[in-house]
Design a protein around this motif. Structure first.
Motif, short mmCIF file in Angstrom:
data_model
loop_
_atom_site.label_atom_id
_atom_site.label_comp_id
_atom_site.label_asym_id
_atom_site.label_seq_id
_atom_site.Cartn_x
_atom_site.Cartn_y
_atom_site.Cartn_z
N GLY B 10 0.82 -1.20 0.00
CA GLY B 10 0.00 0.00 0.00
C GLY B 10 0.85 1.26 0.00
O GLY B 10 2.04 1.21 0.35
N SER B 32 -8.50 -2.68 -4.84
CA SER B 32 -7.68 -1.67 -4.18
C SER B 32 -8.51 -0.99 -3.10
O SER B 32 -9.51 -0.34 -3.39
CB SER B 32 -7.20 -0.63 -5.20
OG SER B 32 -6.45 0.40 -4.56
N ASP B 33 -8.10 -1.14 -1.84
CA ASP B 33 -8.79 -0.45 -0.74
C ASP B 33 -8.29 0.99 -0.69
O ASP B 33 -7.09 1.23 -0.63
CB ASP B 33 -8.50 -1.12 0.60
CG ASP B 33 -9.24 -2.44 0.79
OD1 ASP B 33 -9.85 -2.93 -0.19
OD2 ASP B 33 -9.20 -2.98 1.90
N PRO B 91 -11.10 -3.20 5.74
CA PRO B 91 -9.91 -3.78 5.13
C PRO B 91 -9.48 -5.05 5.86
O PRO B 91 -9.54 -5.12 7.10
CB PRO B 91 -8.86 -2.67 5.31
CG PRO B 91 -9.63 -1.41 5.46
CD PRO B 91 -10.90 -1.80 6.16
N CYS B 110 -4.60 -5.40 3.95
CA CYS B 110 -4.80 -4.00 3.54
C CYS B 110 -4.88 -3.10 4.76
O CYS B 110 -4.48 -1.94 4.70
CB CYS B 110 -6.09 -3.88 2.72
SG CYS B 110 -5.92 -4.52 1.04
N ASN B 113 -1.37 -2.41 5.71
CA ASN B 113 -0.74 -1.57 4.68
C ASN B 113 -1.25 -0.13 4.75
O ASN B 113 -0.47 0.81 4.58
CB ASN B 113 -1.01 -2.16 3.29
CG ASN B 113 -0.17 -3.41 3.03
OD1 ASN B 113 0.96 -3.53 3.52
ND2 ASN B 113 -0.72 -4.36 2.28
N ASN B 133 -13.65 0.12 -1.23
CA ASN B 133 -12.94 -1.02 -1.80
C ASN B 133 -13.17 -1.04 -3.31
O ASN B 133 -14.11 -1.65 -3.81
CB ASN B 133 -13.41 -2.30 -1.12
CG ASN B 133 -13.24 -2.24 0.38
OD1 ASN B 133 -12.14 -1.95 0.87
ND2 ASN B 133 -14.31 -2.47 1.13
N THR B 172 -4.23 0.52 -1.70
CA THR B 172 -3.54 -0.77 -1.60
C THR B 172 -3.74 -1.59 -2.87
O THR B 172 -4.64 -1.33 -3.68
CB THR B 172 -4.08 -1.61 -0.43
OG1 THR B 172 -5.40 -2.05 -0.75
CG2 THR B 172 -4.10 -0.82 0.87
N CYS B 174 -4.72 -5.42 -3.10
CA CYS B 174 -5.36 -6.23 -2.04
C CYS B 174 -4.59 -7.50 -1.71
O CYS B 174 -3.93 -8.11 -2.55
CB CYS B 174 -6.78 -6.57 -2.46
SG CYS B 174 -7.63 -7.59 -1.26
#
Lengths: 198, 198
Positions: B10, B32-33, B91, B110, B113, B133, B172, B174
């Protein structure tokens, strides 16, 4: 013990692990926003995201557990006579009132009531997440659109929780127009100590 | 500028108001969070509950705004080629891995991160809420049960945001098995300054 929360107000209570909290809608059609923090450690707080993830449902009723941001179980729902609860929407605040009710008198809402009630236990207002909105009726359409409808609760409907750790719990009698069909009502609660092992 | 986020890692970036952030799934099937805090004031943070309330939908795509806990718009979705995103689940963390993948190697996920990437900007791990997310595929059954499925993104699918205030954004690639079908992939992002008034 038992007590009544007056309309548009909020309280906080300390629960020991094993205590049983019953939240009652005495007149029907009212909502109570509930928050929980670890007693003595307000950094640990109720989390809708962790709860949805671990319970694998948005529909939380008897048997469901409410989880903290640190992945620990805070409360278990022991019994539930209500048609629904909500865990999607944040407590109504001054911002909510400006957004949805610009022509209505300003109110600090369940957000302000929870902030005031939990401040003595170290919780800052910015840290207030989505509350578990007891009795709140939020519908989700197939396209994802959500709507807030009056609760379907009858007088005397209740939900009963067991505290799974030592907690401070904030509870309100809802202040927003849409959530309770525009009629502000009280909320009752009872706390009993568990006497049997589990 | 543009950059690649390696699998299971991340980053954090500062965005000025008006900057355009594009998040791209270069191979397809990755999540990707995303978190956002006010630049210089980590007490103001992205809120799924406020966003659901004000946007009146769980399905956030082009035109939707992502709101802060203080009822201000942080980001607007300008363009979106992905089939879906999720804003329900927190996350993945060490707790998540223990819960869902007890037989898999531990990873800080995540959550870890985002915590590492945003710590230099003053965000404490306990304050990390549900992230937006990006590309995550969460289905909701009529009875409320939710399921995490692999994302339906194709290589090159993207979502483009405009920053509506000065922000620090965490992103991030994931780390959880279910979210991306068990194959960890990178995420690309691009940042462009807006040159036209709006």
């Amino acid at each position: 013990m038992s007590a009544r929360i007056p309309p548009r107000s909020g309280i906080a209570v300390r629960l020991a692990r094993g205590d049983i909290l019953t939240v009652i809608d005495p007149e029907g059609g009212q909502v109570s926003d509930m928050l929980a923090i670890a007693d003595g450690d307000p950094g640990e707080i109720l989390s809708n995201g962790r709860t949805f993830d671990y319970e694998e449902t948005l529909r939380l009723t008897t048997g469901a557990r409410l989880w903290s941001n640190r992945s620990r179980v805070m409360l278990t729902i022991m019994e539930d006579t209500a048609p629904q609860h909500d865990f999607l929407l944040t407590p109504c605040s001054q911002g909510t009132f400006r957004h949805f009710y610009p022509d209505k008198p300003m109110h600090h809402g369940c957000f302000g009531n929870l902030a005031d009630a939990l401040a003595p236990y170290g919780l800052e207002a910015d840290a207030i997440p989505t509350a578990f909105n007891i009795f709140m009726n939020v519908t989700i359409a197939p396209d994802g659109r959500i709507a807030v409808l009056p609760p379907g609760t009858k007088p005397g409907d209740f939900v009963r929780f067991r505290a799974e750790m030592d907690l401070v719990v904030g509870l309100t009698a809802c202040s927003a127009y849409a959530s309770n069909g525009g009629s502000f009502k009280p909320i009752d609660y009872e706390i009993a100590a568990t006497t049997t092992a589990y």
